[in-house]
Design a protein around this motif. Structure first.
Motif, short mmCIF file in Angstrom:
data_model
loop_
_atom_site.label_atom_id
_atom_site.label_comp_id
_atom_site.label_asym_id
_atom_site.label_seq_id
_atom_site.Cartn_x
_atom_site.Cartn_y
_atom_site.Cartn_z
N GLU A 325 23.68 41.55 69.57
CA GLU A 325 23.99 40.21 70.11
C GLU A 325 24.26 39.27 68.83
OE1 GLU A 325 19.49 40.62 71.28
OE2 GLU A 325 20.88 41.49 73.90
N GLU A 326 23.13 39.19 67.89
CA GLU A 326 23.56 38.58 66.79
C GLU A 326 25.50 38.15 66.29
OE1 GLU A 326 23.27 35.92 64.07
OE2 GLU A 326 21.47 36.54 64.96
N GLU A 363 36.09 40.61 70.06
CA GLU A 363 34.95 41.81 69.79
C GLU A 363 34.00 41.65 69.69
OE1 GLU A 363 34.03 45.35 67.60
OE2 GLU A 363 36.08 44.50 67.64
N ALA A 364 33.49 40.48 69.96
CA ALA A 364 31.76 40.44 70.02
C ALA A 364 31.33 40.88 72.06
CB ALA A 364 31.06 38.89 69.74
N MET A 365 32.68 40.38 72.40
CA MET A 365 32.35 40.58 74.00
C MET A 365 32.14 42.27 74.52
SD MET A 365 31.94 37.66 75.61
CE MET A 365 33.20 36.02 74.02
N HIS A 366 32.62 42.88 73.28
CA HIS A 366 32.47 44.76 73.56
C HIS A 366 30.73 44.94 73.12
CE1 HIS A 366 33.56 49.24 71.79
NE2 HIS A 366 33.67 49.37 73.15
N LEU A 367 30.41 44.90 73.54
CA LEU A 367 28.87 44.52 74.12
C LEU A 367 28.57 46.49 74.63
CD1 LEU A 367 27.53 41.38 75.35
CD2 LEU A 367 27.64 42.50 72.93
N THR A 372 25.43 50.60 76.24
CA THR A 372 25.13 49.75 76.66
C THR A 372 23.84 48.80 76.18
OG1 THR A 372 23.68 49.77 78.28
CG2 THR A 372 26.27 50.49 79.06
N THR A 373 23.91 47.64 75.97
CA THR A 373 22.39 46.94 76.13
C THR A 373 21.31 47.35 76.73
OG1 THR A 373 22.73 45.05 77.24
CG2 THR A 373 24.07 45.56 74.32
N GLU A 374 21.75 47.40 77.78
CA GLU A 374 20.57 48.43 78.44
C GLU A 374 20.12 49.51 78.98
OE1 GLU A 374 22.94 44.92 80.79
OE2 GLU A 374 23.31 47.07 79.75
N ILE A 375 20.99 50.28 77.40
CA ILE A 375 20.45 51.21 77.07
C ILE A 375 20.08 51.42 75.88
CG2 ILE A 375 21.53 53.57 75.99
CD1 ILE A 375 22.24 53.92 79.36
N HIS A 376 19.94 50.20 75.32
CA HIS A 376 19.21 50.12 74.07
C HIS A 376 17.78 49.76 74.33
CE1 HIS A 376 22.23 52.34 71.02
NE2 HIS A 376 23.43 51.14 71.91
N ARG A 377 17.28 48.96 75.64
CA ARG A 377 16.36 48.51 75.64
C ARG A 377 16.21 49.41 76.15
NH1 ARG A 377 16.67 43.16 74.62
NH2 ARG A 377 18.86 42.20 74.96
N ASN A 378 16.25 50.41 76.96
CA ASN A 378 15.60 51.26 77.56
C ASN A 378 14.44 52.91 76.42
OD1 ASN A 378 15.80 50.88 80.25
ND2 ASN A 378 17.16 51.96 80.17
N ILE A 379 15.71 52.88 75.45
CA ILE A 379 15.43 53.81 74.24
C ILE A 379 13.95 52.95 74.07
CG2 ILE A 379 15.68 55.15 71.67
CD1 ILE A 379 18.61 55.22 73.51
N ILE A 380 14.01 52.03 73.67
CA ILE A 380 13.13 50.69 72.17
C ILE A 380 11.92 51.03 73.35
CG2 ILE A 380 12.24 48.87 71.95
CD1 ILE A 380 15.35 48.18 71.55
#
Length: 389
Positions: A325-326, A363-367, A372-380
């Protein structure tokens, strides 16, 4: 977390930077969104030179061809390679395959696979995602049917980065279709020259060329199975956290940010006053500088945890998610500040900082890489904060 390097670690960083200064001229450095075959081969060349110094796998045990140091030294290497924009190669083998074999491989597999990785002699790609399976890897469909002393693989993998340069694929396949979805999956290493493996080009938005990999009655010997049959999901997840500290990726973006900040101190592209003279631009540069420093500390926290014997899980996802995201926040800010000049690609005489802003914006569009960002939010949420599914 200890923020200080030891005397020996600082000495290694100084020696490494002298090496990179001598061996990696600006014209050989990678430009975001524009990786050529020549640049890739140059990255392989630098890896082999690093291996000659005993640095490429400096964090690996000496008995496996490494430097006998640890995650901090490996982090120093990755950060400086990223900052010097050394074209990336060998990362799957060094960061994922090697650690998996050290933990789950047989002695024969360690002897066969680890030394070539540590010497920079081979390239690996990763076969996880499939045409019908992305983030939910537990639902993968590639079948590996046991037939005597072999497995027969049928199915396909998608978004296979480095496939056209790789010698081997590190892959997951279903060995027990009757088991629950996260069970019945096994981990393999496949030689990509094996009959029945076919690669179809699949270009990425960031300029790289990936592949869809098709398996048509591909026969792999039992020696290609890594760890226990039907335990591949758990083996793979154990080693994936080591991919996500992200120091190379952080430093690669940080270099562009630093170059952009310097660019803003000079005259504007149209010959006017420096962009940094504008208070709104200075404010944005300050915000993104804070973001970069935060990202750096999150990455080093993961490396420090590894050096302490802890397994970073939610922490690795925090670093990866924040970094993704940064990177996007910086890319969007730079595009806004530079206006039309930011859309110029590398090769254009008017492109700011070699066209890296246009490239990093793509490159930044490759999230979705490495989850995915959703997977990482779930892990957190689930593993870090203890929240329910």
């Amino acid at each position: 977390m200890d923020f200080d390097f030891t005397v020996e670690q600082n000495r290694f960083r100084e020696e490494l930077r002298e090496f990179l200064k001598a061996e990696v001229p600006v014209e050989k450095q990678e430009v975001f969104g524009h990786l050529t075959e020549e640049q890739y081969q140059f990255g392989r060349h630098i890896n082999r030179k690093l291996a000659e110094q005993g640095w490429l796998a400096i964090g690996w045990p000496k008995e496996h061809g490494g430097g006998g140091k640890g995650p901090i030294e490996q982090g120093i290497l990755n950060e400086d390679l990223g900052y010097w924009r050394v074209p990336k190669s060998g990362s799957i083998g060094l960061g994922i395959v090697g650690p998996a074999i050290m933990v789950f491989g047989t002695e024969d597999q360690k002897d066969r696979y680890l030394s070539p990785i540590a010497k920079g002699e081979v390239e690996y790609c990763q076969g996880f995602s499939e045409p019908n399976v992305g983030s939910d890897l537990g639902s993968l469909e590639l079948q590996a049917e046991r037939d005597g002393d072999e497995y027969i693989l049928n199915g396909s993998k998608m978004f296979t980065s480095y496939a056209f340069h790789a010698d081997y694929m590190y892959l997951l396949a279903r060995t027990d279709p009757q088991a629950q979805k996260h069970r019945g999956i096994s981990l393999f290493i496949a030689d990509l020259k094996t009959p029945g493996i076919d690669l179809s080009p699949l270009p990425y938005i960031n300029g790289e060329m990936a592949a869809q990999t098709t398996f048509d009655n591909v026969r792999l010997p039992l020696s290609c199975l890594i760890g226990e049959e039907n335990r591949g999901w758990y083996h793979a997840m154990t080693t994936l956290d080591y991919e996500r500290s992200g120091l190379w990726r952080y430093a690669n973006v940080r270099r562009v940010f630093d170059d952009f900040s310097t660019f803003c101190q000079d005259s504007a592209p149209d010959g006017g006053q420096p962009l940094a003279d504008h208070p709104l631009v200075r404010h944005q540069l300050a915000r993104r500088r804070l973001g970069m420093e935060t990202w750096k500390l999150l990455c080093w926290n993961v490396a420090w945890m590894q050096s302490s014997g802890a397994v970073p899980n939610a922490e690795a996802s925090i670093a990866f998610l924040y970094g993704s995201e940064e990177r996007l926040r910086f890319a969007e800010m730079a595009m806004e500040v530079l206006g039309p000049y930011a859309t110029l690609k590398t090769g254009s005489p008017m492109a700011p900082i070699l066209g890296n802003i246009e490239g990093i914006h793509r490159e930044a569009m490759h999230l979705h890489g490495a989850g995915t960002t959703e997977i990482h939010r779930n892990i957190i949420a689930q593993r870090g904060l203890g929240m329910p599914r």
